[in-house]
Write a protein that holds these residues in place. Structure first.
Motif, PDB file in Angstrom:
ATOM      1  N   GLU A  45      -5.658   2.474   2.534  1.00 51.56           N
ATOM      2  CA  GLU A  45      -5.711   1.350   3.458  1.00 51.56           C
ATOM      3  C   GLU A  45      -4.416   1.220   4.252  1.00 51.56           C
ATOM      4  O   GLU A  45      -3.333   1.585   3.775  1.00 51.56           O
ATOM      5  N   PHE A  46      -4.549   0.678   5.425  1.00 50.99           N
ATOM      6  CA  PHE A  46      -3.424   0.436   6.312  1.00 50.99           C
ATOM      7  C   PHE A  46      -2.517  -0.640   5.741  1.00 50.99           C
ATOM      8  O   PHE A  46      -2.982  -1.655   5.226  1.00 50.99           O
ATOM      9  N   THR A 104      -5.156   3.063  17.752  1.00 53.89           N
ATOM     10  CA  THR A 104      -5.652   3.747  16.553  1.00 53.89           C
ATOM     11  C   THR A 104      -4.673   3.701  15.390  1.00 53.89           C
ATOM     12  O   THR A 104      -4.927   4.298  14.350  1.00 53.89           O
ATOM     13  N   TYR A 106      -4.110   1.596  13.194  1.00 51.83           N
ATOM     14  CA  TYR A 106      -4.594   0.911  12.002  1.00 51.83           C
ATOM     15  C   TYR A 106      -5.466   1.815  11.131  1.00 51.83           C
ATOM     16  O   TYR A 106      -5.849   1.430  10.029  1.00 51.83           O
ATOM     17  N   TYR A 107      -5.787   2.995  11.609  1.00 51.88           N
ATOM     18  CA  TYR A 107      -6.802   3.826  10.974  1.00 51.88           C
ATOM     19  C   TYR A 107      -6.222   5.131  10.443  1.00 51.88           C
ATOM     20  O   TYR A 107      -5.379   5.767  11.078  1.00 51.88           O
ATOM     21  N   ASN A 109      -7.556   8.018  10.335  1.00 50.04           N
ATOM     22  CA  ASN A 109      -7.791   9.159  11.229  1.00 50.04           C
ATOM     23  C   ASN A 109      -7.062   9.021  12.561  1.00 50.04           C
ATOM     24  O   ASN A 109      -7.243   9.846  13.463  1.00 50.04           O
ATOM     25  N   GLY A 110      -6.225   7.997  12.686  1.00 51.95           N
ATOM     26  CA  GLY A 110      -5.404   7.871  13.873  1.00 51.95           C
ATOM     27  C   GLY A 110      -4.105   8.640  13.805  1.00 51.95           C
ATOM     28  O   GLY A 110      -3.341   8.662  14.761  1.00 51.95           O
TER      29      GLY A 110
END
Length: 124
Positions: A45-46, A104, A106-107, A109-110
């Motif tokens: 998680e972020f 992106t 926060y993710y 895959n960013g």
């Protein structure tokens, strides 16, 4: 880019830790940087992110307790964690995003580069 996280350990609830993430290469200042965590049995998680311009972003669960910062001269991003709780126990990983797409951050895959993680254990 290679990322090396450090600073994890065992701390009592209410205590503090500062995580560091050292990056290799000359382009560190161009990256958005993030911290994520993964507790046993849960998804990653972020936690927090800092943009290349210095803007900071936090998960609601850590807002007001954690602070992310960066030192471009040292190619290092930090996560100051205060008022730690047992639910903060997790492996914390730093990540770098080279694309410059702030929406992106926060993710998972960013990000295109990841460090190996450092374990933070908060005892009650």
């Amino acid at each position: 880019v290679q990322l090396q996280a450090s600073g994890g350990g065992l701390v009592q609830a209410g205590g503090s830790l500062r995580l560091s993430c050292a990056a290799s290469g000359r382009t560190f200042r161009r990256y958005h940087m993030g911290w994520f965590r993964q507790a046993p049995g849960k998804e990653r998680e972020f936690v927090a992110a800092i943009s290349r311009s210095g803007g900071t972003y936090y998960a609601d669960s850590v807002k007001g307790r954690f602070a992310i910062s960066r030192d471009n001269a040292k190619n290092t991003v930090y996560l100051q964690m205060n008022s730690l709780k047992p639910e903060d126990t997790a492996v914390y990983s730093c990540a770098a995003q080279s694309m410059g797409i702030q929406s992106t951050i926060y993710y998972v895959n960013g990000y295109d580069y990841w460090g190996q993680g450092t374990l933070v254990t908060v005892s009650s």
